[in-house]
Design an enzyme around this catalytic site. Sequence first.
Site, PDB file in Angstrom:
ATOM      1  N   GLU A 198     -48.791  43.174 -42.406  1.00 34.01           N
ATOM      2  CA  GLU A 198     -48.471  44.111 -43.916  1.00 34.01           C
ATOM      3  C   GLU A 198     -49.438  43.090 -45.089  1.00 34.01           C
ATOM      4  OE1 GLU A 198     -44.356  42.969 -46.616  1.00 34.01           O
ATOM      5  OE2 GLU A 198     -44.468  44.855 -45.230  1.00 34.01           O
ATOM      6  N   GLU A 209     -31.331  53.760 -40.361  1.00 34.33           N
ATOM      7  CA  GLU A 209     -32.618  53.470 -40.438  1.00 34.33           C
ATOM      8  C   GLU A 209     -33.058  54.022 -38.705  1.00 34.33           C
ATOM      9  OE1 GLU A 209     -35.561  50.591 -41.174  1.00 34.33           O
ATOM     10  OE2 GLU A 209     -34.509  49.672 -40.233  1.00 34.33           O
ATOM     11  N   LYS A 260     -28.832  49.673 -42.347  1.00 35.56           N
ATOM     12  CA  LYS A 260     -29.969  49.234 -40.725  1.00 35.56           C
ATOM     13  C   LYS A 260     -29.462  51.021 -40.188  1.00 35.56           C
ATOM     14  CE  LYS A 260     -33.247  46.359 -41.635  1.00 35.56           C
ATOM     15  NZ  LYS A 260     -34.723  46.655 -41.625  1.00 35.56           N
ATOM     16  N   GLU A 305     -52.800  44.566 -44.012  1.00 33.83           N
ATOM     17  CA  GLU A 305     -52.616  45.916 -45.282  1.00 33.83           C
ATOM     18  C   GLU A 305     -52.769  45.718 -46.305  1.00 33.83           C
ATOM     19  OE1 GLU A 305     -49.817  49.898 -45.329  1.00 33.83           O
ATOM     20  OE2 GLU A 305     -48.952  48.573 -44.595  1.00 33.83           O
ATOM     21  N   CYS A 311     -39.436  46.443 -45.549  1.00 36.28           N
ATOM     22  CA  CYS A 311     -38.773  45.937 -44.688  1.00 36.28           C
ATOM     23  C   CYS A 311     -37.180  46.688 -45.220  1.00 36.28           C
ATOM     24  CB  CYS A 311     -38.673  44.501 -44.967  1.00 36.28           C
ATOM     25  SG  CYS A 311     -39.668  43.956 -44.619  1.00 36.28           S
ATOM     26  N   SER A 346     -45.494  49.979 -47.852  1.00 34.60           N
ATOM     27  CA  SER A 346     -46.242  49.123 -46.882  1.00 34.60           C
ATOM     28  C   SER A 346     -46.233  50.610 -45.008  1.00 34.60           C
ATOM     29  CB  SER A 346     -45.981  48.548 -46.436  1.00 34.60           C
ATOM     30  OG  SER A 346     -46.572  48.208 -45.532  1.00 34.60           O
ATOM     31  N   CYS A 368     -30.875  40.192 -48.269  1.00 40.71           N
ATOM     32  CA  CYS A 368     -29.597  40.486 -46.835  1.00 40.71           C
ATOM     33  C   CYS A 368     -28.747  39.164 -46.862  1.00 40.71           C
ATOM     34  CB  CYS A 368     -31.142  40.166 -45.976  1.00 40.71           C
ATOM     35  SG  CYS A 368     -32.198  41.608 -45.835  1.00 40.71           S
ATOM     36  N   GLU A 371     -38.320  59.164 -37.665  1.00 36.26           N
ATOM     37  CA  GLU A 371     -39.496  58.779 -37.672  1.00 36.26           C
ATOM     38  C   GLU A 371     -39.890  57.573 -36.690  1.00 36.26           C
ATOM     39  OE1 GLU A 371     -38.973  59.532 -41.979  1.00 36.26           O
ATOM     40  OE2 GLU A 371     -38.082  59.337 -40.098  1.00 36.26           O
TER      41      GLU A 371
END
Length: 564
Positions: free
Chosen positions: A280, A358, A355, A283, A300, A320, A501, A363
């Site tokens: 990151e 996710e 999550k 980038e 994230c 990102s 988190c 992907e």
Amino acid sequence: MEQKFMTIDHIPVEIEGEKNILGVIRKRGIDLPTFCYYSELSIHGACRMCMVEDEERGSLMAACSTPPKAGMKILTNTPRLRKYRKNILELLLANHCRDCTTCTKSGRCRLQELAHRFGVSEVRFPTDYNQSPKDTSSYSIVRDPSKCILCGDCVRMCSEVQNIGVIDFAFRGSHMHIFTAFDKPIGETECVGCGQCAAVCPTGAITIKSDRDRLRTDLNDPRKKVVVQIAPAVRVGLGHAFGLPEGENVMGKLVAALHYMGFQEVYDTVVGADLTVMEEAAEFVERVEKGEKLPLFTSCCPAWVKHAENRYPQLLPHISTTKSPMQIFAPVIKEYYKEAEQETVMVALMPCTAKKAEAARKEFLAPNGKPYVDYVITTQGIVQMIREFGIDFESLEPESIDMPFGTISGAGTIFGVTGGVTEAVLRHLMSDKSRSEQKALAFTGIRGMQGIKEANIDYKGTQVKIAVVSGLGNADKLIDKVLAGEADYHLIEVMACPGGCVGGGGQPFTNAEGKDIRGAGLYRSDKLSSIKRSDQNPVIEYLYNGILKGREHELMHVEYQSQN
């Protein structure tokens, strides 16, 4: 300054800026019962459990919605109030599915707790609860309308804090229920799976979806090698459930517990966080130098990514392309064990309910069509598993995470608190990497539990403008300013859960003060770490020269496409 006092159960108590009588009563050391009160949410006053009596007038008032005044004389535990509260509990129980022994929330249910506390041994009213089927359409949560007590906590959390508003009250009086728009399954709405509704739900009406039964089967299968990675925030959110101080780092005890349960290898997601920092940061530098696709939003948090897909598809090119630490570390581990005789099962122990969704995204599927992450178990889920196994968690001797991924950095550890991702990236990018300059980052404005934080950092002569946001309602406020041209940033860190988190929907619930304590626990772990920056971690160099060599983009990057 003139002191102001009121009396609580005949004892004077000073008023020190409390916004309601409830705050004064709790300061006095009295646990006045509530269902619908959270200091972070608006005053709802629906449950009426916090009713108190005015000693002079004899009138009743809700402590949560009544401001304190000097000279007030309040009683909290009269026979009249006890009878009143017991009646409320009986009415709630009459309209509630009472299959408590099979309820996911059993033992942690506020209704169950107060029924025991007030000695409700029978319900005098006929049972009449909503027998609608459970809604299991979401990857993250399960809705059971039969357990709802209409406290409205989930509604206010979803609308006031997260600004999503996918659930609300419908109908009136005895017909009132909490619905999604057009009574759609929650998985077909714009729900982002953050789990904050489940966090504040006092009963089993909204709970976290569980995969523990399937996981236990895999743990007992000799053909499978079950490997687990542990997210940073878990280590400071779990111990309190076993009587340890809030925010205490229990990573060593947790590793020991997981080994005991049959997990063959236990790793730390901080390794994935260190890789995230490297990718990151690179980038970010590229975009700043080219002046393209700015601001760069962090990636994230899967609930934030889902929110952007739902509400801001025009911002997707600004997110990102670096995968989350969980999704970076999982393929690394599976690549490491690809020649093993046993099938590798990847478990991610996360503070986050989003999550789960996710892990199922297309992907993040491996070339064989299977997810890189086979299971996402939340902190609450692993607490239940530890109890099921009968492990005396407090007495466990700490164990170290396993090799070859046993070295982590302090930078990756603070990913679990709002502002941590930004600070970790800045540590890597700073031209002056001296210890004093690294410490100075803590005082630039990126630390703290405020919902929106701003900082300006010098990077090679350029003033880099940074915003750090937690809570999707705060994210919306900031993004509206950015889209209107009223604010300009180079980097924006977004975490869906307030506080980051440490306050994730999968964590044992805590209030704002508890989140602050957990965040401080992560900063303490960082302070004790001998490796402060991600690029100092020798495991990172080992991976770039090995498993990741020539496959950096394939294994660590993804581009999100509009789902609309």
